[in-house]
Design an enzyme around this catalytic site. Structure first.
Site, short mmCIF file in Angstrom:
data_model
loop_
_atom_site.label_atom_id
_atom_site.label_comp_id
_atom_site.label_asym_id
_atom_site.label_seq_id
_atom_site.Cartn_x
_atom_site.Cartn_y
_atom_site.Cartn_z
N LYS A 1 0.83 -1.20 0.00
CA LYS A 1 0.00 0.00 0.00
C LYS A 1 0.87 1.26 0.00
CE LYS A 1 -3.89 -2.13 2.45
NZ LYS A 1 -4.66 -2.17 3.72
N ALA B 1 -0.56 0.92 5.99
CA ALA B 1 -0.84 0.11 7.18
C ALA B 1 -1.85 -0.98 6.84
CB ALA B 1 -1.36 0.98 8.32
N ASP B 2 -1.79 -2.04 7.62
CA ASP B 2 -2.76 -3.12 7.45
C ASP B 2 -2.89 -3.87 8.76
OD1 ASP B 2 -4.38 -4.51 5.17
OD2 ASP B 2 -3.54 -6.15 6.36
N GLN B 3 -4.07 -4.42 8.99
CA GLN B 3 -4.31 -5.20 10.20
C GLN B 3 -5.02 -6.50 9.86
OE1 GLN B 3 -7.45 -4.19 13.28
NE2 GLN B 3 -5.62 -3.68 14.47
N ALA C 1 0.46 -3.94 10.98
CA ALA C 1 1.72 -3.58 10.33
C ALA C 1 1.66 -2.14 9.83
CB ALA C 1 2.00 -4.52 9.15
#
Length: 208
Positions: free
Chosen positions: A64, A80-82, A117
């Site tokens: 991203k 960001a990612d979750q 992250a």
């Protein structure tokens, strides 16, 4: 050689871009009191075969950030990612009520790890690094009526694992263990600040 700004002009920070349309991440990043813009990443979020939840979160955060950085040369870009992790299986955003019910029923009385992250990319210097925060969340042994009441009030269908801890979702939980308090909401700010400093932006230092 870097020239100082002309007399009378305020120094300027590097442009900062948040590569996310999440309102939760926008609210968190705004806590750092930095000016930033927002650009939606164009990334396929489908997990790869055999990809562990932590690896998925880290890969997507970096992808991203890189995608958005390709459209913002010279800017510092945050991605960001979750991914929620129950027994090694990823749990994503439910999207609708029945899926949220099933998620919370599966997680009640259990510990779920939320892998959050963050990645920061600066294309003009080649900087691209990421960090992972892991939050262990223990859910209460929830009754079906409690789950239904919570979902009708909160409608957290855009939240991984259906748990919106910053509001009523905190009542679902017995315990949260994390070394980066905002990670569960979607952006680990301690790690974000560390990466921003490496990329050239320090929230506590006025640019020269």
């Amino acid at each position: 050689m870097t020239m100082p700004p002309p007399a009378g002009l305020a120094p300027r920070r590097l442009p900062l871009v948040l590569g996310s349309t999440s309102p939760y991440r926008r609210e968190l990043l705004a806590r750092l009191r930095l000016d930033f813009s927002v650009d939606a990443p164009r990334v396929d979020e489908t997990p790869r075969m055999g990809e562990a939840p932590a690896q998925l979160a880290q890969r997507l955060a970096l992808e991203k950030a890189k995608d958005v950085a390709s459209r913002h040369p010279g800017a510092v870009v945050i991605g960001a990612d979750q991914v929620a992790d129950l027994d090694g299986q990823p749990i994503g955003k439910p999207g609708r009520h029945d899926r949220a019910v099933a998620q919370l029923q599966a997680m009640r009385g259990r510990q779920v790890v939320f892998h959050t992250a963050v990645a920061v990319v600066r294309s003009d210097t080649g900087f691209a690094q990421g960090l992972l925060a892991q939050v262990a969340v223990t859910f209460r042994a929830l009754a079906d009526a409690e789950i239904e009441h919570y979902l009708r009030l909160e409608q957290p269908y855009d939240c991984a694992g259906s748990a919106k801890c910053e509001t009523l979702g905190i009542a679902l939980l017995e315990r949260i263990d994390s070394d980066d308090p905002t990670a569960l909401v979607g952006l680990p700010l301690i790690r974000t600040c560390a990466l921003l400093r490496l990329a050239g932006i320090d929230p506590l230092v006025v640019p020269a």
